[in-house]
Design a protein around this motif. Structure first.
Motif, PDB file in Angstrom:
ATOM      1  N   UNK A  47     -34.194 -47.572 -96.312  1.00 20.71           N
ATOM      2  CA  UNK A  47     -35.436 -47.369 -97.063  1.00 20.71           C
ATOM      3  C   UNK A  47     -36.036 -46.048 -96.611  1.00 20.71           C
ATOM      4  N   UNK A  48     -36.197 -45.122 -97.549  1.00 22.63           N
ATOM      5  CA  UNK A  48     -36.761 -43.805 -97.245  1.00 22.63           C
ATOM      6  C   UNK A  48     -38.183 -43.715 -97.792  1.00 22.63           C
ATOM      7  N   UNK A  49     -39.101 -43.353 -96.939  1.00 17.71           N
ATOM      8  CA  UNK A  49     -40.487 -43.115 -97.350  1.00 17.71           C
ATOM      9  C   UNK A  49     -40.803 -41.643 -97.116  1.00 17.71           C
ATOM     10  N   UNK A  50     -41.128 -40.931 -98.191  1.00 18.18           N
ATOM     11  CA  UNK A  50     -41.565 -39.540 -98.061  1.00 18.18           C
ATOM     12  C   UNK A  50     -43.080 -39.580 -97.886  1.00 18.18           C
ATOM     13  N   UNK A  51     -43.551 -39.124 -96.731  1.00 20.02           N
ATOM     14  CA  UNK A  51     -44.954 -39.271 -96.359  1.00 20.02           C
ATOM     15  C   UNK A  51     -45.638 -37.918 -96.195  1.00 20.02           C
ATOM     16  N   UNK A  52     -46.944 -37.951 -96.281  1.00 19.86           N
ATOM     17  CA  UNK A  52     -47.795 -36.867 -95.798  1.00 19.86           C
ATOM     18  C   UNK A  52     -48.663 -37.439 -94.691  1.00 19.86           C
ATOM     19  N   UNK A  53     -48.593 -36.812 -93.527  1.00 20.67           N
ATOM     20  CA  UNK A  53     -49.316 -37.286 -92.347  1.00 20.67           C
ATOM     21  C   UNK A  53     -50.435 -36.310 -92.023  1.00 20.67           C
ATOM     22  N   UNK A  54     -51.642 -36.824 -91.826  1.00 23.39           N
ATOM     23  CA  UNK A  54     -52.787 -35.966 -91.493  1.00 23.39           C
ATOM     24  C   UNK A  54     -52.729 -35.579 -90.022  1.00 23.39           C
ATOM     25  N   UNK A  55     -52.648 -34.269 -89.769  1.00 21.22           N
ATOM     26  CA  UNK A  55     -52.593 -33.760 -88.401  1.00 21.22           C
ATOM     27  C   UNK A  55     -53.820 -32.899 -88.129  1.00 21.22           C
ATOM     28  N   UNK A  56     -54.565 -33.182 -87.037  1.00 19.94           N
ATOM     29  CA  UNK A  56     -55.740 -32.359 -86.711  1.00 19.94           C
ATOM     30  C   UNK A  56     -55.330 -31.040 -86.054  1.00 19.94           C
ATOM     31  N   UNK A  57     -55.673 -29.919 -86.705  1.00 17.05           N
ATOM     32  CA  UNK A  57     -55.405 -28.600 -86.157  1.00 17.05           C
ATOM     33  C   UNK A  57     -56.625 -27.716 -86.370  1.00 17.05           C
ATOM     34  N   UNK A  58     -57.112 -27.155 -85.253  1.00 18.95           N
ATOM     35  CA  UNK A  58     -58.224 -26.196 -85.308  1.00 18.95           C
ATOM     36  C   UNK A  58     -59.391 -26.726 -86.151  1.00 18.95           C
ATOM     37  N   UNK A  59     -59.882 -27.888 -85.775  1.00 16.33           N
ATOM     38  CA  UNK A  59     -61.067 -28.516 -86.375  1.00 16.33           C
ATOM     39  C   UNK A  59     -60.890 -28.900 -87.845  1.00 16.33           C
ATOM     40  N   UNK A  60     -59.657 -29.013 -88.304  1.00 12.71           N
ATOM     41  CA  UNK A  60     -59.412 -29.482 -89.668  1.00 12.71           C
ATOM     42  C   UNK A  60     -58.102 -30.267 -89.721  1.00 12.71           C
ATOM     43  N   UNK A  61     -57.967 -31.123 -90.730  1.00 13.31           N
ATOM     44  CA  UNK A  61     -56.747 -31.909 -90.900  1.00 13.31           C
ATOM     45  C   UNK A  61     -55.815 -31.206 -91.872  1.00 13.31           C
ATOM     46  N   UNK A  62     -54.570 -31.105 -91.477  1.00  9.96           N
ATOM     47  CA  UNK A  62     -53.537 -30.559 -92.351  1.00  9.96           C
ATOM     48  C   UNK A  62     -52.520 -31.661 -92.635  1.00  9.96           C
ATOM     49  N   UNK A  63     -52.089 -31.741 -93.895  1.00  6.46           N
ATOM     50  CA  UNK A  63     -51.140 -32.788 -94.280  1.00  6.46           C
ATOM     51  C   UNK A  63     -49.721 -32.257 -94.132  1.00  6.46           C
ATOM     52  N   UNK A  64     -48.946 -32.929 -93.292  1.00  2.15           N
ATOM     53  CA  UNK A  64     -47.580 -32.519 -92.979  1.00  2.15           C
ATOM     54  C   UNK A  64     -46.605 -33.529 -93.596  1.00  2.15           C
ATOM     55  N   UNK A  65     -45.588 -33.009 -94.296  1.00  2.00           N
ATOM     56  CA  UNK A  65     -44.618 -33.898 -94.950  1.00  2.00           C
ATOM     57  C   UNK A  65     -43.559 -34.378 -93.950  1.00  2.00           C
ATOM     58  N   UNK A  66     -43.319 -35.671 -93.956  1.00  2.00           N
ATOM     59  CA  UNK A  66     -42.349 -36.306 -93.056  1.00  2.00           C
ATOM     60  C   UNK A  66     -41.529 -37.318 -93.852  1.00  2.00           C
ATOM     61  N   UNK A  67     -40.239 -37.392 -93.563  1.00  3.76           N
ATOM     62  CA  UNK A  67     -39.426 -38.467 -94.132  1.00  3.76           C
ATOM     63  C   UNK A  67     -39.218 -39.540 -93.071  1.00  3.76           C
ATOM     64  N   UNK A  68     -39.571 -40.776 -93.418  1.00  2.00           N
ATOM     65  CA  UNK A  68     -39.362 -41.922 -92.537  1.00  2.00           C
ATOM     66  C   UNK A  68     -38.231 -42.766 -93.096  1.00  2.00           C
ATOM     67  N   UNK A  69     -37.204 -42.991 -92.281  1.00  2.00           N
ATOM     68  CA  UNK A  69     -36.084 -43.848 -92.670  1.00  2.00           C
ATOM     69  C   UNK A  69     -36.190 -45.167 -91.910  1.00  2.00           C
ATOM     70  N   UNK A  70     -36.130 -46.265 -92.641  1.00  2.00           N
ATOM     71  CA  UNK A  70     -36.178 -47.604 -92.055  1.00  2.00           C
ATOM     72  C   UNK A  70     -34.873 -48.319 -92.395  1.00  2.00           C
ATOM     73  N   UNK A  71     -34.195 -48.838 -91.384  1.00  2.00           N
ATOM     74  CA  UNK A  71     -32.918 -49.515 -91.608  1.00  2.00           C
ATOM     75  C   UNK A  71     -32.640 -50.520 -90.504  1.00  2.00           C
ATOM     76  N   UNK A  72     -31.685 -51.415 -90.740  1.00  2.00           N
ATOM     77  CA  UNK A  72     -31.283 -52.364 -89.707  1.00  2.00           C
ATOM     78  C   UNK A  72     -30.288 -51.686 -88.765  1.00  2.00           C
ATOM     79  N   UNK A  73     -29.973 -52.348 -87.650  1.00  2.00           N
ATOM     80  CA  UNK A  73     -29.005 -51.801 -86.687  1.00  2.00           C
ATOM     81  C   UNK A  73     -27.635 -51.639 -87.336  1.00  2.00           C
ATOM     82  N   UNK A  74     -27.243 -52.612 -88.183  1.00  2.00           N
ATOM     83  CA  UNK A  74     -25.944 -52.538 -88.857  1.00  2.00           C
ATOM     84  C   UNK A  74     -25.905 -51.365 -89.831  1.00  2.00           C
TER      85      UNK A  74
END
Length: 236
Positions: A158-185
């Motif tokens: 399962x792939x989730x393409x996310x934007x994560x709010x990161x605090x930089x220099x007194x403001x939030x910047x949205x950073x794109x991240x891909x999160x992969x969720x899977x079982x051990x198998x």
């Protein structure tokens, strides 16, 4: 005779001119590649990317702790994070026929920053995804469900393409991240599939690919069977 000499001179000039154009094009390509490499590895992006990875892994740890307290078992077995290598970025951009520049990479390549979480069971994957979606400082841009609809190769995750709010220099910047969720198998299978992709020239690659596809079906059945058994245990 003079006409022949004139034609040869014109041909020589045209050939030399064409060669110069080719050389200039190659020089520009190399310049773009070098600039892209610098932006990906030496600049602000790598710092922000690593911060985004750390933030996501912390959030996953908190989610796992919450689920552990609620259900008395861990949902997430392992988390990893990485910044996509320069070579991998170039290959992906060339495959997509994209111009090799940093702005295009940020816009078109979703997994420049990647985090992977290995979960215990298939339904755990969707529970973790549900809690991710409820985070106020995370936006889900796109969901790619390769569990319900596996790739032709047999790949499941399962792939989730996310934007994560990161605090930089007194403001939030949205950073794109891909999160992969899977079982051990699924993760075990994906690691072998990844190794195979770098050995396409081998004669045995096609045969191994067929074996992997069969294994993907077995893994899907096994994950479902283990989930059914766990549910039976939960009901005791």
């Amino acid at each position: 005779m003079g006409t022949c000499n004139t034609l040869r001179t014109t041909e020589t000039y045209t050939t030399e001119n064409f060669t110069l154009i080719q050389l200039e094009e190659e020089r520009q390509k190399l310049k773009k590649k070098e600039l892209l490499k610098n932006m990906l590895t030496d600049g602000e992006f790598s710092i922000k990317g690593q911060c985004a990875i750390n933030l996501m892994m912390t959030k996953l740890e908190i989610i796992n702790t919450f689920l552990l307290m609620k259900y008395n078992r861990s949902f997430i077995q392992m988390t990893t994070g990485r910044l996509k290598s320069y070579d991998s970025v170039c290959k992906k951009m060339q495959k997509k026929e994209l111009d090799l520049n940093f702005a295009q990479a940020l816009e078109k390549i979703n997994d420049l920053i990647g985090v992977r979480a290995v979960c215990s069971y298939v339904d755990d994957i969707y529970k973790v995804a549900e809690l991710i979606e409820k985070q106020q400082d995370i936006h889900i841009i796109k969901t790619k469900d390769y569990i319900k609809e596996p790739k032709k190769s047999g790949y499941q995750s399962l792939h989730l393409i996310l934007e994560v709010a990161m605090p930089f220099q007194n403001e939030s910047q949205w950073i794109k991240v891909e999160l992969q969720l899977r079982t051990a198998a699924m993760d075990y299978w994906a690691n072998l599939d990844h190794q195979l992709r770098y050995k396409r020239g081998q004669k045995q690659a096609a045969v191994i690919n067929e074996e992997l596809q069969r294994c993907a079906s077995v893994i899907s059945e096994l994950d479902q069977k283990m989930l059914d058994i766990r549910k039976k245990i939960d009901r005791i």
